[in-house]
Structure formats: C-alpha cells, structure tokens
Scaffold this active site. Structure first.
Site, PDB file in Angstrom:
ATOM      1  N   SER A  21      -5.315   1.716  -4.717  1.00 17.22           N
ATOM      2  CA  SER A  21      -4.766   1.756  -3.354  1.00 17.22           C
ATOM      3  C   SER A  21      -3.248   1.850  -3.414  1.00 17.22           C
ATOM      4  CB  SER A  21      -5.224   0.519  -2.574  1.00 17.22           C
ATOM      5  OG  SER A  21      -4.967   0.682  -1.208  1.00 17.22           O
ATOM      6  N   ASN A  22      -2.576   1.579  -2.325  1.00 13.09           N
ATOM      7  CA  ASN A  22      -1.108   1.643  -2.295  1.00 13.09           C
ATOM      8  C   ASN A  22      -0.554   0.603  -1.327  1.00 13.09           C
ATOM      9  OD1 ASN A  22      -0.872   2.870   0.457  1.00 13.09           O
ATOM     10  ND2 ASN A  22      -2.043   4.497  -0.544  1.00 13.09           N
ATOM     11  N   ARG A  23       0.757   0.568  -1.178  1.00  9.40           N
ATOM     12  CA  ARG A  23       1.424  -0.519  -0.455  1.00  9.40           C
ATOM     13  C   ARG A  23       1.496  -0.327   1.062  1.00  9.40           C
ATOM     14  NH1 ARG A  23       4.186  -3.804  -3.879  1.00  9.40           N
ATOM     15  NH2 ARG A  23       4.675  -2.979  -5.953  1.00  9.40           N
ATOM     16  N   SER A  24       0.891   0.717   1.592  1.00  8.96           N
ATOM     17  CA  SER A  24       1.020   0.972   3.034  1.00  8.96           C
ATOM     18  C   SER A  24       0.562  -0.235   3.861  1.00  8.96           C
ATOM     19  CB  SER A  24       0.171   2.197   3.401  1.00  8.96           C
ATOM     20  OG  SER A  24       0.089   2.312   4.808  1.00  8.96           O
ATOM     21  N   ALA A  88      -1.599   6.530   4.570  1.00 15.23           N
ATOM     22  CA  ALA A  88      -1.221   6.819   3.178  1.00 15.23           C
ATOM     23  C   ALA A  88      -2.519   6.979   2.385  1.00 15.23           C
ATOM     24  CB  ALA A  88      -0.371   5.688   2.629  1.00 15.23           C
TER      25      ALA A  88
END
Ligand code: CTP
Length: 222
Positions: A21-24, A88
């Site tokens: 995943s990512n930091r969004s 994102a």
C-alpha cells in the site's frame, strides 16, 4: 451535477495478513466530496481504507484492492457528470496471492509484482465519454512536466498536480491545475478543505461549459 470521487490508497494483497500500500490519507478526496455536497451536488465516494468518516450525504462505496476500485468506478462513471480520480492507486500488485500466510524461511524472498490496471487511463480511453475526467498527479520532482505528460497520456480534461511529499499525509497542499487546452492555474499552499472548495468550483464551471458545447452541437446536427 453528479460527482464521482475516488480517494485513499489501495491495498494489494500478498497473503491473508500482508499487503502492498502507500501513505495516502484520503484527506484530499474526502474534502472534495464534502465540498461538492456543500455546493449542492450529488456525490459517490469510492474509497480505499482510510481513517476518516465518509460524509453523511454521500453514497459511499468502500473498496480495498485496485481491482475492486476499478470495478466500482466503472459501475458508476457513466451516470456521473464529473469523475475525479484522487485515489493513490497502487501501480503494482503481487503476481500471486497466497491463500495461507507465507512462512519465514532462511535467505531472501523475492516477490513478483505485476502492473495493476490504470483506472484513469481506462476512463480516458472510453469512446463518447459524457463526463468531465479529472486526474491527480502526485510527484516528487518536475511536477509540471510530469503532470502535462499524464494529462496527455491518460486523455483527461484536467490534471491536478501536487508535490507528493507535501500532499500525501498532511492537512495542506499546493496545487497546479492543468487544463486540456494548456491553460494552467496555481493555487498556493492552503488547507485541503479550502483547496477542495476551489477545485469543486473550477470543475463544475468547466463541466458546465463542456456540456453546453455538446448540447449546441447536438442541436445543430438535429
Ligand atoms: N491512477 C489510476 N489507476 C492506477 C494508477 C493511477 O486511476 N492504477 C490514477 C490516479 O488516481 C491519479 C492518476 O492516475 O488520478 C495519476 O496517478 P499517479 O500515481 O500520480 O501516476 P501514475 O500514472 O501511477 O505514474 P507514476 O506513479 O509513474 O508517477
């Protein structure tokens, strides 16, 4: 008008307990959904996992992986006047999803990644699209140049570019808005709530202009 907004990250599963995943944070997308509702529009918010409460008056679709977001967007896009893809979305997912937890072993582990489907690009390719298509570009360098490239490559009407390091998790952002006809506007650093109101105004004005033009063309042909 009917607004479709995507927000937050996606989670691409590796096994039952792990994901990519990512930091969004989802804050920008949720602020846009809220601002659109306040301006009297109908809103469908399609969101990946975030720690925010969905606006009460929005139709809310909760998704996790990019494939679920892709399906949800395609189910609703044609009934929308403005599609704003603020999420994102992960660019890669695991080639295989293990049905059981992957156990630790001695030595290195390699994970094969394959590209996810690009939702914005798939909408941009649609023939006879009747909705305004807005993409976001999160960049760490050459913000304007990269965003112009995305606008053309994904055939959007508008791209909203921002610095990924400033925009991903915080409450503020600064934006460059690029239009299909090469017009450009900048909005200097402000809270995501203030930016969202500005954006909704810009999108609804642009959509009204575009739809009016289409109606004129239809009238002339008849
Ligand atoms: N996007 C999408 N589906 C994907 C990847 C991105 O719909 N699988 C959309 C995002 O929601 C955003 C736009 O494409 O509106 C640009 O996303 P961004 O991550 O900035 O760009 P990428 O095309 O993924 O390119 P790169 O990561 O190389 O900058």
């Amino acid at each position: 008008m009917r607004f479709l907004v995507t927000a937050g990250p996606t989670r691409e599963p590796i096994d039952p307990v792990r994901y990519i995943s990512n930091r969004s944070s989802g804050k920008m997308g949720y602020a846009i959904a809220e601002a659109a509702l306040e301006a009297g529009h109908e809103v469908i918010l399609i969101s990946g996992p975030v720690k925010l409460d969905p606006p009460r008056d929005a139709k809310f679709v909760s998704v996790s992986a990019s494939d679920e977001m892709f399906d949800a967007v395609h189910r609703h896009a044609d009934q929308s006047d403005v599609c704003i893809l603020c999420a994102a979305v992960a660019d890669y997912k695991s080639a295989k999803v293990s049905p059981v937890k992957i156990k630790k072993r001695a030595g290195n582990l390699s994970l094969e990644l394959v590209p996810t489907r690009d939702i914005l690009d798939s909408l941009g390719r649609g023939q006879n699209r009747r909705f305004l298509l807005v993409g976001f570009a999160a960049e760490t360098n050459d913000v304007e140049e990269n965003a112009v490239q995305k606008l053309r490559a994904k055939n959007c009407d508008i791209i909203v570019a921002n610095d990924a390091r400033l925009g991903m998790e915080g409450d503020e952002n600064e934006l460059i808005i690029l239009f299909r006809d090469s017009e450009m506007r900048k909005i200097s650093r402000a809270s995501k709530k203030i930016l969202a109101h500005e954006l909704v105004k810009i999108f609804s004005e642009f959509a009204t202009k575009t739809f009016d033009k289409k109606n004129v063309m239809i009238t002339e042909r008849n």
